[in-house]
Design a protein around this motif. Structure first.
Motif, short mmCIF file in Angstrom:
data_model
loop_
_atom_site.label_atom_id
_atom_site.label_comp_id
_atom_site.label_asym_id
_atom_site.label_seq_id
_atom_site.Cartn_x
_atom_site.Cartn_y
_atom_site.Cartn_z
N VAL A 1 0.84 -1.20 0.00
CA VAL A 1 0.00 0.00 0.00
C VAL A 1 0.88 1.25 0.00
O VAL A 1 0.64 2.20 -0.77
CB VAL A 1 -0.95 0.01 1.22
N VAL A 2 1.92 1.25 0.84
CA VAL A 2 2.82 2.40 0.92
C VAL A 2 3.56 2.60 -0.41
O VAL A 2 3.71 3.73 -0.89
CB VAL A 2 3.82 2.22 2.07
N LEU A 3 4.01 1.50 -1.01
CA LEU A 3 4.72 1.59 -2.28
C LEU A 3 3.80 2.16 -3.38
O LEU A 3 4.20 3.03 -4.15
CB LEU A 3 5.25 0.22 -2.69
N MET A 4 2.57 1.66 -3.45
CA MET A 4 1.64 2.16 -4.46
C MET A 4 1.25 3.61 -4.17
O MET A 4 1.07 4.41 -5.10
CB MET A 4 0.40 1.27 -4.53
N PHE A 5 1.12 3.94 -2.89
CA PHE A 5 0.88 5.34 -2.50
C PHE A 5 2.00 6.22 -3.05
O PHE A 5 1.76 7.30 -3.60
CB PHE A 5 0.80 5.45 -0.98
N GLY A 6 3.24 5.75 -2.90
CA GLY A 6 4.38 6.51 -3.40
C GLY A 6 4.34 6.69 -4.90
O GLY A 6 4.65 7.77 -5.43
N VAL A 7 3.91 5.66 -5.63
CA VAL A 7 3.81 5.74 -7.08
C VAL A 7 2.81 6.82 -7.50
O VAL A 7 3.11 7.69 -8.33
CB VAL A 7 3.39 4.37 -7.68
N PHE A 8 1.61 6.77 -6.91
CA PHE A 8 0.57 7.75 -7.26
C PHE A 8 0.98 9.16 -6.84
O PHE A 8 0.71 10.13 -7.56
CB PHE A 8 -0.75 7.38 -6.58
#
Length: 428
Positions: free
Chosen positions: A238-245
Motif C-alpha cells: 500500500v505504501v509503495l503504491m501510494f508513493g507511485v501515485f
C-alpha cells in the motif's frame, strides 16, 4: 515465457467454454468505461467546469477535488468492509446491483453537469460524485473474482489500462462540457441497460458467473497462505503504491500548468502526437501485463520507480538545456510507459492480494489510499509549491528525488532480503 502461451481465457475459448470468456470481456468493458470516465469527465472535466463555467479559482477547485478524493476514500473503505463482513463480496447479484446504482447515479450527474453554474451546485455535484465513486471503486474491482482467472489478471488489467488510455488520449480533442456530456450519456445508457439485465438475475449465464469465484477467488499472492489486511506485506505494498501515485500526481500537476509540455503531448492539438501517445499506452500496458505475469511484485515496483526516475530526469535535462522548439516526444513516451505500468499493476495487484473474504476491504484500502489520498496530498503539496513560487525545474527535482529515493530504497531492501534468505538456508 510459458505464461504467455498458457493464457487461461484462450484455453477456455479453444474448448468453447464461453461463459468465462464472456465474463472477462464484460469485466474489461465495465472497468474500462469506469476508468475512462474518471480520467476524462472527473479529472479533466471538473477542473474545466469549476474554473471556466462556474468561475471558481484554481485553488477553490483544487480544494473541491481534495474533498472529492477524501470523501471517496472514506466511502470506499466503508463499502469494502461492509461487502466483506456481510458476505456480499461473494454474492455476484448484489455487486452487480450496486454497480448498476453507481452507473445510474453517474449517468444523472453527467447529464446535469452542464447545468451547474454556482459554487454551491458544484460542491453538491462533487459530494454526490465522490460517494458514487467510493461505492463503485471496491465493488467493481471485487468483480475480478467472478470474471477473471488468476493466471490472466495481468493481461486483463493491461487490456483495461490500454483501452482506457488509448481512448482518453484521442477523445475529446477539444473539451466542451455540453458536447462531452451528451456523448457520455448516449454511451452510458446502453451499458446501464446491459447491467440492468445482468442484475435482474433472469439471465442463466449469471448463475454460471456467480459460481466462478470458487475457482477464481484466491489471488496469486494468497497461495498457499492468504495475505492478512493487517500484515506487513499488505501495508508495505500500500505504501509503495501510494508513493507511485504521489510521485506521478505531483509531477503531472506541475507539467499540466506548463504549456510547453502539455500541448505537445497529452493535450496536443496535433492528432498525430495524440495517436503516438495512445499507441504508446497500448505498448506500455502490454509490456506491463507480461512483466506482471512473469515477475514478483517487488521487481514490478522497481520497474515503475525506475521509469519515473528516468522520466523526471529527462524533463529536468530538457529544462536545463532550454532547447528551442517543441520538446522531444521521448519525454511523454517515458511518462506514458510509467503510467501504463503502474495502472496495470494497480488493477491486478489488489485482487491478487485477496481472497473472496477480503477482496472488498483490500480493494478499498489499496485503491483508496494509493489513488485518492495520494492525489489529495500531492495536490496540496503542488499548491504549496505554487504559493512559494517554486520553479518548474526545482519542482521536478523534488519529484525526481522522491522517485530515486524509493527506487534505491526498494533495491536495497530486495538485496537485504535476499541476503537474509541465503543466510537462513546456509548458502551464504
Amino acid at each position: 515465457m510459458t505464461a504467455i502461451v498458457t493464457v487461461k481465457l484462450l484455453e477456455y475459448a479453444v474448448d468453447r467454454d464461453w461463459p468465462p470468456v464472456v465474463g472477462a470481456l464484460l469485466f474489461v468493458s465495465l472497468l474500462t468505461a469506469g476508468y475512462y470516465y474518471n480520467l476524462t469527465f472527473v479529472q479533466l472535466g471538473l477542473f474545466d467546469l469549476g474554473v471556466n463555467r462556474v468561475g471558481m479559482s484554481h485553488v477553490g477547485v483544487s480544494l473541491a477535488m481534495a474533498l472529492l478524493a477524501l470523501l471517496a476514500f472514506l466511502t470506499a473503505v466503508v463499502t469494502g468492509v461492509a461487502l466483506d463482513r456481510t458476505g456480499w463480496s461473494q454474492t455476484l447479484l448484489v455487486k452487480l446491483r450496486l454497480v448498476l446504482a453507481v452507473v445510474l447515479t453517474q449517468l444523472v450527474l453527467t447529464a446535469v453537469a452542464p447545468l451547474v453554474t454556482t459554487p454551491a451546485q458544484f460542491l453538491g455535484w462533487v459530494v454526490v460524485c465522490a460517494i458514487s465513486l467510493g461505492v463503485g471503486m471496491p465493488t467493481t474491482l471485487s468483480l475480478t473474482i467472478d470474471f477473471v482467472p488468476v493466471r490472466d489478471r495481468g493481461y486483463v488489467a493491461a487490456a483495461v489500462a490500454a483501452l482506457s488510455f488509448f481512448v482518453a488520449a484521442i477523445y475529446p480533442l477539444e473539451w466542451s462540457i455540453e458536447e462531452f456530456s451528451t456523448v457520455l450519456v448516449a454511451a452510458m445508457i446502453p451499458g446501464a441497460v446491459v447491467l440492468a439485465l445482468l442484475a435482474s438475475g433472469r439471465l442463466g449465464i449469471v448463475e454460471t458467473f456467480a459460481e466462478q469465484h470458487r475457482e477464481f477467488g484466491t489471488g496469486r499472492f494468497c497461495r498457499p497462505d492468504p495475505v492478512s489486511t493487517w500484515s506487513l506485506t499488505f501495508w508495505t505494498l500500500v505504501v509503495l503504491m501510494f508513493g507511485v501515485f504521489f510521485i506521478d500526481s505531483l509531477g503531472f500537476l506541475r507539467l499540466v500548468e506548463t504549456p510547453t509540455y502539455i500541448f505537445t503531448s497529452w493535450q496536443s492539438p496535433d492528432l498525430r502526437v495524440r495517436l503516438f501517445i495512445a499507441f504508446a499506452h497500448v505498448v506500455g500496458a502490454g509490456m506491463a501485463g507480461v512483466l506482471y505475469t512473469n515477475f514478483e511484485r517487488r521487481w514490478l515496483f522497481l520497474w515503475v520507480f525506475g521509469l519515473f526516475s528516468v522520466t523526471h530526469l529527462l524533463y529536468t535535462f530538457d529544462i536545463r538545456a532550454a532547447q528551442a522548439g517543441d520538446p522531444s516526444l521521448l519525454l511523454p513516451l517515458f511518462y506514458v510507459l510509467a503510467v501504463s505500468f503502474y495502472t496495470t499493476l494497480n488493477f491486478a495487484l489488489w485482487p491478487d492480494l485477496s481472497t473472496p473474504e477480503t477482496i472488498g476491504t483490500h480493494s478499498a484500502i489499496g485503491l483508496g489510499m494509493a489513488g485518492f489520498l495520494a492525489t489529495f496530498l500531492s495536490t496540496g503539496v503542488a499548491l504549496y509549491f505554487q504559493a512559494l513560487e517554486v520553479t518548474l525545474f526545482d519542482h521536478l527535482n523534488v519529484v525526481n528525488a522522491l522517485a530515486l529515493l524509493l527506487f534505491v530504497s526498494l533495491a536495497v531492501l530486495l538485496y537485504v532480503r535476499r541476503m537474509i534468505v541465503l543466510a537462513r538456508t546456509g548458502e551464504a
